[in-house]
Scaffold this motif. Structure first.
Motif, PDB file in Angstrom:
ATOM      1  N   PHE A  48      -6.700  -2.094   1.976  1.00 24.26           N
ATOM      2  CA  PHE A  48      -7.716  -2.505   1.007  1.00 24.26           C
ATOM      3  C   PHE A  48      -8.633  -1.329   0.656  1.00 24.26           C
ATOM      4  CE2 PHE A  48     -11.862  -4.455  -0.017  1.00 24.26           C
ATOM      5  CZ  PHE A  48     -11.492  -5.230  -1.101  1.00 24.26           C
ATOM      6  N   MET A  49      -9.055  -0.580   1.672  1.00 20.12           N
ATOM      7  CA  MET A  49      -9.928   0.581   1.431  1.00 20.12           C
ATOM      8  C   MET A  49      -9.196   1.638   0.607  1.00 20.12           C
ATOM      9  SD  MET A  49     -12.949   0.043   2.503  1.00 20.12           S
ATOM     10  CE  MET A  49     -13.606   1.693   2.455  1.00 20.12           C
ATOM     11  N   ALA A  50      -7.923   1.879   0.917  1.00 17.84           N
ATOM     12  CA  ALA A  50      -7.131   2.847   0.152  1.00 17.84           C
ATOM     13  C   ALA A  50      -7.013   2.395  -1.301  1.00 17.84           C
ATOM     14  CB  ALA A  50      -5.749   3.022   0.777  1.00 17.84           C
ATOM     15  N   PHE A  51      -6.823   1.092  -1.504  1.00 18.84           N
ATOM     16  CA  PHE A  51      -6.738   0.526  -2.852  1.00 18.84           C
ATOM     17  C   PHE A  51      -8.022   0.812  -3.632  1.00 18.84           C
ATOM     18  CE2 PHE A  51      -7.278  -3.183  -5.727  1.00 18.84           C
ATOM     19  CZ  PHE A  51      -6.157  -3.008  -6.521  1.00 18.84           C
ATOM     20  N   LEU A  52      -9.158   0.580  -3.011  1.00 19.23           N
ATOM     21  CA  LEU A  52     -10.440   0.842  -3.674  1.00 19.23           C
ATOM     22  C   LEU A  52     -10.630   2.331  -3.956  1.00 19.23           C
ATOM     23  CD1 LEU A  52     -12.879  -1.514  -1.730  1.00 19.23           C
ATOM     24  CD2 LEU A  52     -11.972  -1.820  -4.029  1.00 19.23           C
ATOM     25  N   LEU A  53     -10.309   3.168  -2.970  1.00 17.66           N
ATOM     26  CA  LEU A  53     -10.502   4.609  -3.131  1.00 17.66           C
ATOM     27  C   LEU A  53      -9.545   5.218  -4.160  1.00 17.66           C
ATOM     28  CD1 LEU A  53     -11.162   5.566   0.591  1.00 17.66           C
ATOM     29  CD2 LEU A  53     -12.841   5.411  -1.269  1.00 17.66           C
ATOM     30  N   CYS A  54      -8.452   4.543  -4.436  1.00 16.59           N
ATOM     31  CA  CYS A  54      -7.513   4.964  -5.494  1.00 16.59           C
ATOM     32  C   CYS A  54      -7.853   4.289  -6.817  1.00 16.59           C
ATOM     33  CB  CYS A  54      -6.074   4.641  -5.097  1.00 16.59           C
ATOM     34  SG  CYS A  54      -5.414   5.708  -3.815  1.00 16.59           S
ATOM     35  N   ALA A  62       1.046   4.503  -3.815  1.00 24.15           N
ATOM     36  CA  ALA A  62       2.449   4.702  -3.435  1.00 24.15           C
ATOM     37  C   ALA A  62       2.717   6.180  -3.164  1.00 24.15           C
ATOM     38  CB  ALA A  62       3.374   4.177  -4.530  1.00 24.15           C
ATOM     39  N   THR A  63       2.182   7.032  -4.013  1.00 27.36           N
ATOM     40  CA  THR A  63       2.348   8.476  -3.827  1.00 27.36           C
ATOM     41  C   THR A  63       1.701   8.920  -2.519  1.00 27.36           C
ATOM     42  OG1 THR A  63       2.397   8.836  -6.221  1.00 27.36           O
ATOM     43  CG2 THR A  63       1.884  10.744  -4.839  1.00 27.36           C
ATOM     44  N   GLN A  64       0.461   8.508  -2.289  1.00 29.98           N
ATOM     45  CA  GLN A  64      -0.265   8.908  -1.080  1.00 29.98           C
ATOM     46  C   GLN A  64       0.386   8.371   0.187  1.00 29.98           C
ATOM     47  OE1 GLN A  64      -4.467   8.032  -1.233  1.00 29.98           O
ATOM     48  NE2 GLN A  64      -4.804   9.334  -3.016  1.00 29.98           N
ATOM     49  N   MET A  65       0.928   7.164   0.117  1.00 29.86           N
ATOM     50  CA  MET A  65       1.527   6.533   1.290  1.00 29.86           C
ATOM     51  C   MET A  65       2.989   6.949   1.498  1.00 29.86           C
ATOM     52  SD  MET A  65      -0.014   2.688   0.733  1.00 29.86           S
ATOM     53  CE  MET A  65       0.647   1.969   2.213  1.00 29.86           C
ATOM     54  N   PRO A  70       7.153  -0.733  -5.709  1.00 26.17           N
ATOM     55  CA  PRO A  70       7.366  -2.153  -5.382  1.00 26.17           C
ATOM     56  C   PRO A  70       6.927  -2.518  -3.960  1.00 26.17           C
ATOM     57  CG  PRO A  70       9.301  -1.275  -6.495  1.00 26.17           C
ATOM     58  CD  PRO A  70       8.410  -0.112  -6.195  1.00 26.17           C
ATOM     59  N   THR A  71       7.093  -1.612  -3.013  1.00 24.01           N
ATOM     60  CA  THR A  71       6.656  -1.874  -1.633  1.00 24.01           C
ATOM     61  C   THR A  71       5.147  -2.042  -1.575  1.00 24.01           C
ATOM     62  OG1 THR A  71       8.524  -0.651  -0.708  1.00 24.01           O
ATOM     63  CG2 THR A  71       6.600  -0.933   0.719  1.00 24.01           C
ATOM     64  N   VAL A  72       4.437  -1.144  -2.259  1.00 28.11           N
ATOM     65  CA  VAL A  72       2.967  -1.216  -2.274  1.00 28.11           C
ATOM     66  C   VAL A  72       2.518  -2.466  -3.022  1.00 28.11           C
ATOM     67  CG1 VAL A  72       0.864  -0.029  -3.019  1.00 28.11           C
ATOM     68  CG2 VAL A  72       2.739   1.284  -2.030  1.00 28.11           C
TER      69      VAL A  72
END
Length: 90
Positions: A48-54, A62-65, A70-72
């Motif tokens: 959730f935090m990564a989603f907000l920060l992106c 998806a790139t960062q992870m 589709p997985t993300v």
């Protein structure tokens, strides 16, 4: 360390009953609901935090992870379902 959200004895949801100021040691007691964000697993909170920060960009996440879009997207969909369920339980 993640705040426990379920009773270790009976597995029911816990509620917050005391808050403490570590500076002046003032205590506030009562019965407070656990915020939805705190009811998520550590992994879900981090997602959730990564989603907000992106800025909500699943492509960027998806790139960062190093995962496929589709997985993300599926992970986000699962998180949305869980948050809706937690909100309905209030």
């Amino acid at each position: 360390m993640k705040l426990p959200i379920y009773c270790p004895s009976c597995a029911q949801k816990l509620s917050v009953s005391k808050l403490l100021c570590t500076t002046c040691e003032t205590e506030v007691t009562g019965k407070y609901e656990m915020p939805v964000f705190m009811q998520l697993s550590v992994e879900e909170q981090e997602f959730f935090m990564a989603f907000l920060l992106c800025s909500g960009s699943l492509k960027e996440m998806a790139t960062q992870m190093g995962k496929s879009y589709p997985t993300v997207r599926n992970k986000l969909d699962d998180l949305i379902v869980k948050i809706k369920k937690l909100n309905d339980e209030k």
